[in-house]
Design a protein around this motif. Sequence first.
Motif, PDB file in Angstrom:
ATOM      1  N   UNK A 157       0.843  -1.204   0.000  1.00 42.17           N
ATOM      2  CA  UNK A 157       0.000   0.000   0.000  1.00 42.17           C
ATOM      3  C   UNK A 157       0.876   1.250   0.000  1.00 42.17           C
ATOM      4  N   UNK A 158       1.915   1.254   0.821  1.00 43.84           N
ATOM      5  CA  UNK A 158       2.835   2.401   0.825  1.00 43.84           C
ATOM      6  C   UNK A 158       3.492   2.579  -0.547  1.00 43.84           C
TER       7      UNK A 158
ATOM      8  N   UNK B 126      -9.253  16.037  -8.210  1.00 43.75           N
ATOM      9  CA  UNK B 126      -9.208  17.001  -7.102  1.00 43.75           C
ATOM     10  C   UNK B 126      -8.242  18.154  -7.359  1.00 43.75           C
ATOM     11  N   UNK B 127      -7.046  17.853  -7.800  1.00 47.41           N
ATOM     12  CA  UNK B 127      -6.007  18.884  -7.930  1.00 47.41           C
ATOM     13  C   UNK B 127      -5.954  19.540  -9.300  1.00 47.41           C
TER      14      UNK B 127
ATOM     15  N   UNK C 116      -5.901   4.453  -9.182  1.00 54.39           N
ATOM     16  CA  UNK C 116      -7.023   5.068  -8.464  1.00 54.39           C
ATOM     17  C   UNK C 116      -6.589   6.377  -7.816  1.00 54.39           C
ATOM     18  N   UNK C 117      -5.459   6.352  -7.129  1.00 58.03           N
ATOM     19  CA  UNK C 117      -4.988   7.569  -6.466  1.00 58.03           C
ATOM     20  C   UNK C 117      -4.694   8.689  -7.440  1.00 58.03           C
TER      21      UNK C 117
ATOM     22  N   UNK D  96       1.517   7.014  -6.625  1.00 56.00           N
ATOM     23  CA  UNK D  96       0.641   8.172  -6.846  1.00 56.00           C
ATOM     24  C   UNK D  96       1.464   9.456  -6.784  1.00 56.00           C
ATOM     25  N   UNK D  97       2.358   9.528  -5.783  1.00 59.64           N
ATOM     26  CA  UNK D  97       3.196  10.726  -5.638  1.00 59.64           C
ATOM     27  C   UNK D  97       4.022  11.016  -6.866  1.00 59.64           C
TER      28      UNK D  97
END
Length: 104
Positions: free
Chosen positions: A7-8, A76-77, A68-69, A14-15
């Motif tokens: 998960x991390x 959003x951004x 997804x992220x 995503x980052x």
Amino acid sequence: MAWILLVLAGLFEVGWAIGLKYTEGFTRVGPSVFTIVSMIISVLLLGLALKTLPVGTGYAVWTGIGTVGTALLGIYLLGEPATAARLACIGLIVAGILGLKFAV
């Protein structure tokens, strides 16, 4: 523990995916460094998670979390469209991630 690492790793994916947008072709130093560091951390964590998880499951979940992220942060951004069809497809990816988690 492998699932936490996975998960991390997905979150760091995503980052770096979002970071790519802000690098402007790697011409901006700050976002470029963030993106490259996120890439390295993401792959290292994925490698650690794959010590115990099946590669097909691990890779699919890693890319799913990243997808997804990135899609949600794009909405959003970056003002990308949040149509019903797009959100439903994101939901299907989440369902696939959960299915792989519970099938292992």
